[in-house]
Design a protein around this motif. Structure first.
Motif, short mmCIF file in Angstrom:
data_model
loop_
_atom_site.label_atom_id
_atom_site.label_comp_id
_atom_site.label_asym_id
_atom_site.label_seq_id
_atom_site.Cartn_x
_atom_site.Cartn_y
_atom_site.Cartn_z
N ASP A 149 16.87 19.29 150.50
CA ASP A 149 16.06 18.34 149.72
C ASP A 149 15.44 19.01 148.49
OD1 ASP A 149 14.64 19.77 151.67
OD2 ASP A 149 12.99 18.33 151.68
N HIS A 150 15.12 20.32 148.58
CA HIS A 150 14.56 21.01 147.42
C HIS A 150 15.64 21.15 146.33
CE1 HIS A 150 11.36 23.18 150.14
NE2 HIS A 150 11.34 21.87 150.26
N ALA A 151 16.84 21.51 146.74
CA ALA A 151 17.94 21.65 145.77
C ALA A 151 18.27 20.28 145.15
CB ALA A 151 19.16 22.24 146.45
N GLU A 160 10.81 36.33 139.89
CA GLU A 160 9.40 35.93 139.80
C GLU A 160 8.49 37.02 140.37
OE1 GLU A 160 6.84 34.25 138.90
OE2 GLU A 160 7.96 32.99 137.54
N LYS A 161 7.24 36.99 139.98
CA LYS A 161 6.24 37.93 140.51
C LYS A 161 5.85 37.51 141.92
CE LYS A 161 2.89 35.01 140.80
NZ LYS A 161 2.18 34.74 142.04
N PRO A 162 5.39 38.40 142.78
CA PRO A 162 5.40 39.84 142.61
C PRO A 162 6.83 40.35 142.71
CG PRO A 162 4.74 39.28 144.85
CD PRO A 162 4.86 37.99 144.12
N GLY A 194 11.83 25.60 145.09
CA GLY A 194 10.54 25.10 145.58
C GLY A 194 9.59 24.76 144.44
N ALA A 195 8.30 25.01 144.68
CA ALA A 195 7.26 24.55 143.75
C ALA A 195 7.42 25.15 142.35
CB ALA A 195 5.89 24.92 144.32
N VAL A 196 7.63 26.47 142.26
CA VAL A 196 7.67 27.07 140.92
C VAL A 196 8.91 26.62 140.15
CG1 VAL A 196 8.85 29.30 141.30
CG2 VAL A 196 6.92 29.17 139.73
N ALA A 197 10.03 26.44 140.86
CA ALA A 197 11.24 25.95 140.19
C ALA A 197 11.02 24.53 139.66
CB ALA A 197 12.42 25.98 141.17
N GLU A 237 -4.77 25.34 145.41
CA GLU A 237 -4.20 24.00 145.35
C GLU A 237 -2.78 23.97 144.78
OE1 GLU A 237 -6.95 22.93 141.44
OE2 GLU A 237 -7.36 22.02 143.37
N TRP A 238 -2.13 25.15 144.73
CA TRP A 238 -0.72 25.20 144.30
C TRP A 238 0.12 24.52 145.39
CZ3 TRP A 238 2.17 25.64 140.24
CH2 TRP A 238 3.51 25.99 140.36
N ALA A 239 1.00 23.58 145.00
CA ALA A 239 1.72 22.77 145.98
C ALA A 239 2.95 23.49 146.51
CB ALA A 239 2.11 21.44 145.35
N VAL A 240 2.75 24.61 147.22
CA VAL A 240 3.90 25.33 147.80
C VAL A 240 4.70 24.40 148.69
CG1 VAL A 240 3.17 27.75 147.81
CG2 VAL A 240 2.34 26.22 149.57
N THR A 241 6.00 24.63 148.75
CA THR A 241 6.83 23.77 149.60
C THR A 241 7.16 24.43 150.93
OG1 THR A 241 8.86 24.62 148.60
CG2 THR A 241 7.88 22.65 147.58
N THR A 242 6.80 25.72 151.09
CA THR A 242 7.00 26.41 152.37
C THR A 242 5.73 27.22 152.68
OG1 THR A 242 7.82 28.53 151.53
CG2 THR A 242 9.45 26.76 151.76
N PRO A 243 5.51 27.59 153.96
CA PRO A 243 4.32 28.37 154.30
C PRO A 243 4.52 29.88 154.15
CG PRO A 243 5.44 27.68 156.29
CD PRO A 243 6.26 27.16 155.15
N VAL A 259 20.52 27.38 144.58
CA VAL A 259 20.65 28.02 145.90
C VAL A 259 19.38 27.78 146.69
CG1 VAL A 259 21.17 30.17 147.11
CG2 VAL A 259 22.01 29.82 144.77
N ASP A 260 19.49 27.11 147.81
CA ASP A 260 18.31 26.89 148.66
C ASP A 260 18.79 26.34 149.99
OD1 ASP A 260 15.77 26.04 149.80
OD2 ASP A 260 14.97 26.16 147.77
N PRO A 261 18.34 26.95 151.12
CA PRO A 261 18.73 26.38 152.42
C PRO A 261 18.12 25.00 152.65
CG PRO A 261 17.20 28.24 152.70
CD PRO A 261 17.54 28.17 151.24
#
Ligand SMILES: NC(=O)c1ccc[n+]([C@@H]2O[C@H](COP(=O)([O-])OP(=O)(O)OC[C@H]3O[C@@H](n4cnc5c(N)ncnc54)[C@H](O)[C@@H]3O)[C@@H](O)[C@H]2O)c1
Length: 360
Positions: free
Chosen positions: A42-44, A98-100, A11-14, A161-167, A37-39
């Protein structure tokens, strides 16, 4: 030989922080990204544009069996960190998570026990340990440059405003969500404990009613001083850490890599920021950089994990350090109260306080 590496969570951090430094290390043949690895295909696929040889997996178990990673990067939402770390250790991989580190101290304990029994490195991604101004402040404070410590104040807030890709982060904590406390709070408290030693939360207040918190205020006690921390995903703040000692004050810009000044109000002197970190795997760490961007800081963090694997060095934040941060967060939640919201009418304030999760 290149270290076989898989990325779990694309996702975003990757995509925004890890892709570039991983590609650089892959080009140098220090590591090889062998699995994504990602279900979410499109992210993978997006990450695969930088790692042509990497295979896509939807399950970590399958990736471990087929790609046989030596290093697993866990870049998924926090609720998945514990189970995925345990899976990676079961398959003999080292882990950078990654944190936390996790959502509870009980999960942290399981992760640390698994690392010990698998005899593998467990490092926690705390990128700010690699911000040179932060490293310089810690060196100066611990070297006595401010005299006897008196107090500190940490304020960080801006519109989210971090562009997370999931909620995932925005669900209630009981459903695995992680509000501003477990988001920015892990960065802030990990750093503050690294400077001032183990702390306790004397007070903690947040604005979470039915969901997760967007603004928090915490009163903190360390052995030699006390302080405050204010964080928000909502309300702009001054974005600085101020440490007051008997002979001088230090002011650090928390959103800059290289802004630190020492002095007294009206007479602050900018400090030369020259703290560097290794970017090779040689014993003498001949190549070093002063990181001045997020990808540079992630590069230094990745190299430190590779040095832990290859040379036995200790990562900046290991599983014990990650767990100490979660323990402080958990203790803060145990004294939680509703955050005063004085801009509301008094009957609205009373209604908001009744809705607060600590009153249920
Ligand atoms: N160090 C930093 O500065 C920093 C910045 C942002 C986020 N983070 C941390 O990184 C982590 C991820 O955050 P993000 O912003 O990338 O979130 P995100 O929601 O954008 O990405 C999460 C990714 O994980 C994937 N995923 C979900 N379930 C999965 C599973 N079972 N297996 C594999 N992948 C799965 C999702 O499809 C998505 O691609 C969080 O722990 C967050 O706290 C750190």
């Amino acid at each position: 030989m290149s270290i076989r590496t898989i990325v779990v969570g694309c996702g975003a951090v990757a995509q925004r922080l890890y892709r570039k430094p991983l590609a650089r290390l892959a080009k140098q043949r220090v590591l090889e990204v062998v699995g994504l690895v990602d279900p979410a295909a499109d992210h993978a696929r997006e990450m695969a544009t930088s790692f042509a040889g990497a295979r896509h997996f939807t399950s970590l178990e399958e990736a471990c069996k087929q790609a046989r990673p030596q290093l697993t990067l866990i870049l998924t939402p926090p609720a998945l960190h514990c189970a995925q770390t345990l899976t990676a250790f079961e398959h003999g991989s080292h882990v950078l998570c990654e944190k936390p580190m996790a959502n509870s101290t009980a999960e942290c304990q399981r992760m640390n026990e698994a690392a010990a029994s698998a005899q593998r490195v467990l490092a926690i991604g705390m990128i700010r340990r690699f911000f040179p101004a932060f490293a310089k402040l810690r060196t100066l404070v611990q070297g006595g440059a401010l005299g006897r410590l008196q107090s500190f104040e940490y304020r960080e807030g801006h519109k989210f405003e971090w562009a997370v890709t999931t909620p995932a982060a925005f669900k209630p904590r009981s459903q695995g969500g992680a509000g501003v406390l477990f988001d920015i709070g892990t960065h802030a408290l990990d750093f503050l404990q690294s400077v001032f030693g183990s702390m306790t939360a004397a007070t903690y207040a947040d604005d979470a009613a039915g969901g997760i918190e967007a603004t928090v205020a915490m009163g903190l006690r360390a052995q030699d001083c006390q302080g405050e921390m204010h964080l928000s995903w909502d309300v702009p703040q001054v974005n600085e850490l101020r440490v007051v000692g008997s002979s001088a004050e230090a002011v650090l810009r928390v959103d800059r890599f290289d802004q630190l000044a020492i002095g007294r109000p009206g007479a602050f002197v900018p400090q030369v920021i020259d703290e560097s970190f290794p970017v090779d795997l040689h014993q003498d760490a001949a190549r070093r950089i002063v990181p001045l961007s997020y990808p540079d800081a992630v590069l230094c963090q990745l190299v430190q994990v590779l040095r832990a694997i290859e040379l036995g060095e200790k990562p900046a934040v290991d599983g014990q350090g990650g767990a100490a941060c979660i323990a402080l967060l958990e203790q803060a939640l145990s004294v939680a109260a509703p955050l005063p919201e004085p801009w509301l009418a008094s009957r609205e304030q009373a209604a908001a306080a009744r809705l607060h999760w600590s009153n249920r």
